[in-house]
Design a protein around this motif. Structure first.
Motif, PDB file in Angstrom:
ATOM      1  N   GLY A 151       0.833  -1.186   0.000  1.00  0.00           N
ATOM      2  CA  GLY A 151       0.000   0.000   0.000  1.00  0.00           C
ATOM      3  C   GLY A 151       0.872   1.242   0.000  1.00  0.00           C
ATOM      4  N   LEU A 152       0.284   2.364  -0.301  1.00  0.00           N
ATOM      5  CA  LEU A 152       1.000   3.625  -0.390  1.00  0.00           C
ATOM      6  C   LEU A 152       0.600   4.515   0.781  1.00  0.00           C
ATOM      7  CD1 LEU A 152       2.884   5.165  -2.363  1.00  0.00           C
ATOM      8  CD2 LEU A 152       0.831   6.198  -3.301  1.00  0.00           C
ATOM      9  N   CYS A 153       1.585   4.958   1.540  1.00  0.00           N
ATOM     10  CA  CYS A 153       1.326   5.870   2.658  1.00  0.00           C
ATOM     11  C   CYS A 153       0.911   7.226   2.097  1.00  0.00           C
ATOM     12  CB  CYS A 153       2.565   6.009   3.535  1.00  0.00           C
ATOM     13  SG  CYS A 153       2.330   7.091   4.960  1.00  0.00           S
ATOM     14  N   TYR A 154      -0.176   7.777   2.614  1.00  0.00           N
ATOM     15  CA  TYR A 154      -0.724   9.034   2.109  1.00  0.00           C
ATOM     16  C   TYR A 154       0.131  10.245   2.499  1.00  0.00           C
ATOM     17  CZ  TYR A 154      -4.304  12.461   0.909  1.00  0.00           C
ATOM     18  OH  TYR A 154      -4.987  13.498   0.352  1.00  0.00           O
ATOM     19  N   ASN A 155       0.961  10.086   3.507  1.00  0.00           N
ATOM     20  CA  ASN A 155       1.814  11.192   3.951  1.00  0.00           C
ATOM     21  C   ASN A 155       2.943  11.403   2.947  1.00  0.00           C
ATOM     22  OD1 ASN A 155       3.473  13.014   5.231  1.00  0.00           O
ATOM     23  ND2 ASN A 155       3.616  11.887   7.151  1.00  0.00           N
ATOM     24  N   PRO A 156       2.978  12.563   2.258  1.00  0.00           N
ATOM     25  CA  PRO A 156       4.023  12.792   1.254  1.00  0.00           C
ATOM     26  C   PRO A 156       5.424  12.865   1.859  1.00  0.00           C
ATOM     27  CG  PRO A 156       2.663  14.754   1.509  1.00  0.00           C
ATOM     28  CD  PRO A 156       2.045  13.681   2.356  1.00  0.00           C
ATOM     29  N   LYS A 157       5.526  13.065   3.170  1.00  0.00           N
ATOM     30  CA  LYS A 157       6.825  13.143   3.838  1.00  0.00           C
ATOM     31  C   LYS A 157       7.210  11.824   4.509  1.00  0.00           C
ATOM     32  CE  LYS A 157       6.465  18.087   4.556  1.00  0.00           C
ATOM     33  NZ  LYS A 157       6.342  19.164   5.522  1.00  0.00           N
ATOM     34  N   CYS A 158       6.516  10.756   4.175  1.00  0.00           N
ATOM     35  CA  CYS A 158       6.810   9.436   4.742  1.00  0.00           C
ATOM     36  C   CYS A 158       8.253   9.049   4.419  1.00  0.00           C
ATOM     37  CB  CYS A 158       5.846   8.393   4.174  1.00  0.00           C
ATOM     38  SG  CYS A 158       6.190   6.724   4.755  1.00  0.00           S
ATOM     39  N   SER A 159       8.933   8.461   5.405  1.00  0.00           N
ATOM     40  CA  SER A 159      10.347   8.120   5.227  1.00  0.00           C
ATOM     41  C   SER A 159      10.567   6.742   4.596  1.00  0.00           C
ATOM     42  CB  SER A 159      11.057   8.181   6.581  1.00  0.00           C
ATOM     43  OG  SER A 159      10.484   7.239   7.469  1.00  0.00           O
ATOM     44  N   LEU A 160       9.510   5.966   4.407  1.00  0.00           N
ATOM     45  CA  LEU A 160       9.678   4.647   3.800  1.00  0.00           C
ATOM     46  C   LEU A 160      10.052   4.767   2.324  1.00  0.00           C
ATOM     47  CD1 LEU A 160       6.617   2.682   5.234  1.00  0.00           C
ATOM     48  CD2 LEU A 160       9.005   2.453   5.881  1.00  0.00           C
ATOM     49  N   PRO A 161      10.840   3.827   1.813  1.00  0.00           N
ATOM     50  CA  PRO A 161      11.185   3.867   0.384  1.00  0.00           C
ATOM     51  C   PRO A 161       9.930   3.793  -0.486  1.00  0.00           C
ATOM     52  CG  PRO A 161      12.513   2.237   1.556  1.00  0.00           C
ATOM     53  CD  PRO A 161      11.462   2.730   2.511  1.00  0.00           C
ATOM     54  N   GLY A 162       9.729   4.789  -1.306  1.00  0.00           N
ATOM     55  CA  GLY A 162       8.554   4.841  -2.173  1.00  0.00           C
ATOM     56  C   GLY A 162       7.252   5.002  -1.414  1.00  0.00           C
ATOM     57  N   ARG A 163       7.340   5.294  -0.120  1.00  0.00           N
ATOM     58  CA  ARG A 163       6.173   5.432   0.775  1.00  0.00           C
ATOM     59  C   ARG A 163       5.321   4.155   0.790  1.00  0.00           C
ATOM     60  NH1 ARG A 163       3.825  10.424  -1.934  1.00  0.00           N
ATOM     61  NH2 ARG A 163       1.893   9.486  -1.242  1.00  0.00           N
ATOM     62  N   LYS A 164       5.925   3.002   0.500  1.00  0.00           N
ATOM     63  CA  LYS A 164       5.172   1.750   0.424  1.00  0.00           C
ATOM     64  C   LYS A 164       5.436   0.857   1.625  1.00  0.00           C
ATOM     65  CE  LYS A 164       5.061   1.408  -4.591  1.00  0.00           C
ATOM     66  NZ  LYS A 164       5.436   0.557  -5.737  1.00  0.00           N
ATOM     67  N   MET A 165       4.384   0.140   2.018  1.00  0.00           N
ATOM     68  CA  MET A 165       4.522  -0.891   3.042  1.00  0.00           C
ATOM     69  C   MET A 165       3.438  -1.930   2.831  1.00  0.00           C
ATOM     70  SD  MET A 165       3.277   0.237   6.880  1.00  0.00           S
ATOM     71  CE  MET A 165       4.118  -1.139   7.618  1.00  0.00           C
ATOM     72  N   GLN A 166       3.578  -3.056   3.504  1.00  0.00           N
ATOM     73  CA  GLN A 166       2.601  -4.135   3.358  1.00  0.00           C
ATOM     74  C   GLN A 166       1.215  -3.617   3.729  1.00  0.00           C
ATOM     75  OE1 GLN A 166       3.867  -7.720   5.247  1.00  0.00           O
ATOM     76  NE2 GLN A 166       1.883  -8.692   5.025  1.00  0.00           N
ATOM     77  N   ARG A 167       0.257  -3.786   2.817  1.00  0.00           N
ATOM     78  CA  ARG A 167      -1.076  -3.201   2.979  1.00  0.00           C
ATOM     79  C   ARG A 167      -1.780  -3.682   4.250  1.00  0.00           C
ATOM     80  NH1 ARG A 167      -4.537  -4.063  -1.907  1.00  0.00           N
ATOM     81  NH2 ARG A 167      -3.014  -2.712  -2.853  1.00  0.00           N
ATOM     82  N   SER A 168      -1.627  -4.931   4.602  1.00  0.00           N
ATOM     83  CA  SER A 168      -2.331  -5.467   5.773  1.00  0.00           C
ATOM     84  C   SER A 168      -1.857  -4.843   7.084  1.00  0.00           C
ATOM     85  CB  SER A 168      -2.166  -6.989   5.841  1.00  0.00           C
ATOM     86  OG  SER A 168      -0.798  -7.329   6.006  1.00  0.00           O
ATOM     87  N   LYS A 169      -0.720  -4.162   7.070  1.00  0.00           N
ATOM     88  CA  LYS A 169      -0.185  -3.532   8.290  1.00  0.00           C
ATOM     89  C   LYS A 169      -0.423  -2.026   8.328  1.00  0.00           C
ATOM     90  CE  LYS A 169       3.287  -7.061   8.924  1.00  0.00           C
ATOM     91  NZ  LYS A 169       4.696  -7.387   9.039  1.00  0.00           N
ATOM     92  N   MET A 170      -1.159  -1.514   7.352  1.00  0.00           N
ATOM     93  CA  MET A 170      -1.370  -0.073   7.274  1.00  0.00           C
ATOM     94  C   MET A 170      -2.558   0.368   8.120  1.00  0.00           C
ATOM     95  SD  MET A 170      -0.368   0.816   3.373  1.00  0.00           S
ATOM     96  CE  MET A 170       0.238   2.446   3.760  1.00  0.00           C
ATOM     97  N   PHE A 171      -2.590   1.655   8.423  1.00  0.00           N
ATOM     98  CA  PHE A 171      -3.660   2.261   9.204  1.00  0.00           C
ATOM     99  C   PHE A 171      -4.482   3.167   8.299  1.00  0.00           C
ATOM    100  CE2 PHE A 171      -0.118   1.428  11.968  1.00  0.00           C
ATOM    101  CZ  PHE A 171      -0.706   0.884  13.090  1.00  0.00           C
ATOM    102  N   TYR A 172      -5.806   3.055   8.355  1.00  0.00           N
ATOM    103  CA  TYR A 172      -6.691   3.929   7.585  1.00  0.00           C
ATOM    104  C   TYR A 172      -7.185   5.055   8.460  1.00  0.00           C
ATOM    105  CZ  TYR A 172      -6.875   0.847   3.586  1.00  0.00           C
ATOM    106  OH  TYR A 172      -6.531   0.132   2.481  1.00  0.00           O
ATOM    107  N   CYS A 173      -7.430   6.191   7.864  1.00  0.00           N
ATOM    108  CA  CYS A 173      -8.060   7.290   8.592  1.00  0.00           C
ATOM    109  C   CYS A 173      -9.453   6.799   8.987  1.00  0.00           C
ATOM    110  CB  CYS A 173      -8.154   8.525   7.706  1.00  0.00           C
ATOM    111  SG  CYS A 173      -9.085   9.877   8.460  1.00  0.00           S
ATOM    112  N   THR A 174      -9.722   6.754  10.262  1.00  0.00           N
ATOM    113  CA  THR A 174     -11.006   6.227  10.728  1.00  0.00           C
ATOM    114  C   THR A 174     -12.147   7.208  10.515  1.00  0.00           C
ATOM    115  OG1 THR A 174     -10.508   6.975  12.971  1.00  0.00           O
ATOM    116  CG2 THR A 174      -9.967   4.691  12.431  1.00  0.00           C
ATOM    117  N   ARG A 175     -11.817   8.435  10.194  1.00  0.00           N
ATOM    118  CA  ARG A 175     -12.869   9.429   9.976  1.00  0.00           C
ATOM    119  C   ARG A 175     -13.402   9.389   8.541  1.00  0.00           C
ATOM    120  NH1 ARG A 175     -12.910  15.437   9.619  1.00  0.00           N
ATOM    121  NH2 ARG A 175     -14.968  16.000  10.362  1.00  0.00           N
TER     122      ARG A 175
END
Length: 131
Positions: free
Chosen positions: A68-92
Motif C-alpha cells: 500500500g502507499l502511505c498518504y503522507n508525502p513526507k513518509c520516510s519509507l522507500p517509495g512510501r510503500k509498506m505491506q497493505r495489511s499492516k497499514m492504518f486507515y483514517c477512521t474518519r
C-alpha cells in the motif's frame, strides 16, 4: 498499469457522476493502482476479466505481499510503500491509509481539510439518498 488506472478511474467516475451510487471518487486508490505491486495488479484484472487466462499468472504472484502507499508525502519509507495489511486507515474519512500512527499524526494538519470535505460530501450524499 495505465489501462488499469484508466479503467478504475472511469469506473469510479461512472459510480459518482452517472449512477450516483457513490459520494466521491477515491483518488488515493486510483494512484495506488498506478504504483501497485504485481499481486494487486493481476488481482484487479482477474476480477474484471471473465476468463481463466490470468489464473496461471495469479498463482505466480499470489505469494507477493500486497503493498500500500502511505498518504503522507513526507513518509520516510522507500517509495512510501509498506505491506497493505499492516497499514492504518483514517477512521474518519476511511479514504486514505498510512504506514504508522506517527505518519498519520504528522500528516493530520494537511489531511484535515481533505478529510472534512470528504466527510461532508459523504454525509450530503447519504442524506440525499435517504430522501
Amino acid at each position: 498499469r495505465l489501462y488499469a488506472v484508466l479503467a478504475y478511474f472511469f469506473q469510479q467516475w461512472m459510480e459518482v457522476e452517472v449512477k450516483e451510487s457513490k459520494a466521491i471518487c477515491i483518488w488515493s486508490k486510483v494512484y495506488e493502482l498506478h504504483v501497485a505491486d504485481d499481486h494487486t495488479l493481476i488481482q484487479y484484472y482477474r476480477k474484471r476479466i471473465s476468463c481463466s487466462c490470468l489464473d496461471k499468472k495469479y498463482e505466480e504472484v499470489k505469494s507477493v505481499k500486497k503493498m500500500g502507499l502511505c498518504y503522507n508525502p513526507k513518509c520516510s519509507l522507500p517509495g512510501r510503500k509498506m505491506q497493505r495489511s499492516k497499514m492504518f486507515y483514517c477512521t474518519r474519512c476511511c479514504e486514505v491509509n498510512y504506514c504508522s500512527v506517527e505518519c498519520q499524526k504528522n500528516d493530520w494538519k494537511k489531511h484535515r481539510q481533505f478529510c472534512n470535505r470528504i466527510v461532508a460530501k459523504k454525509a450530503a450524499f447519504n442524506t440525499s439518498k435517504q430522501s
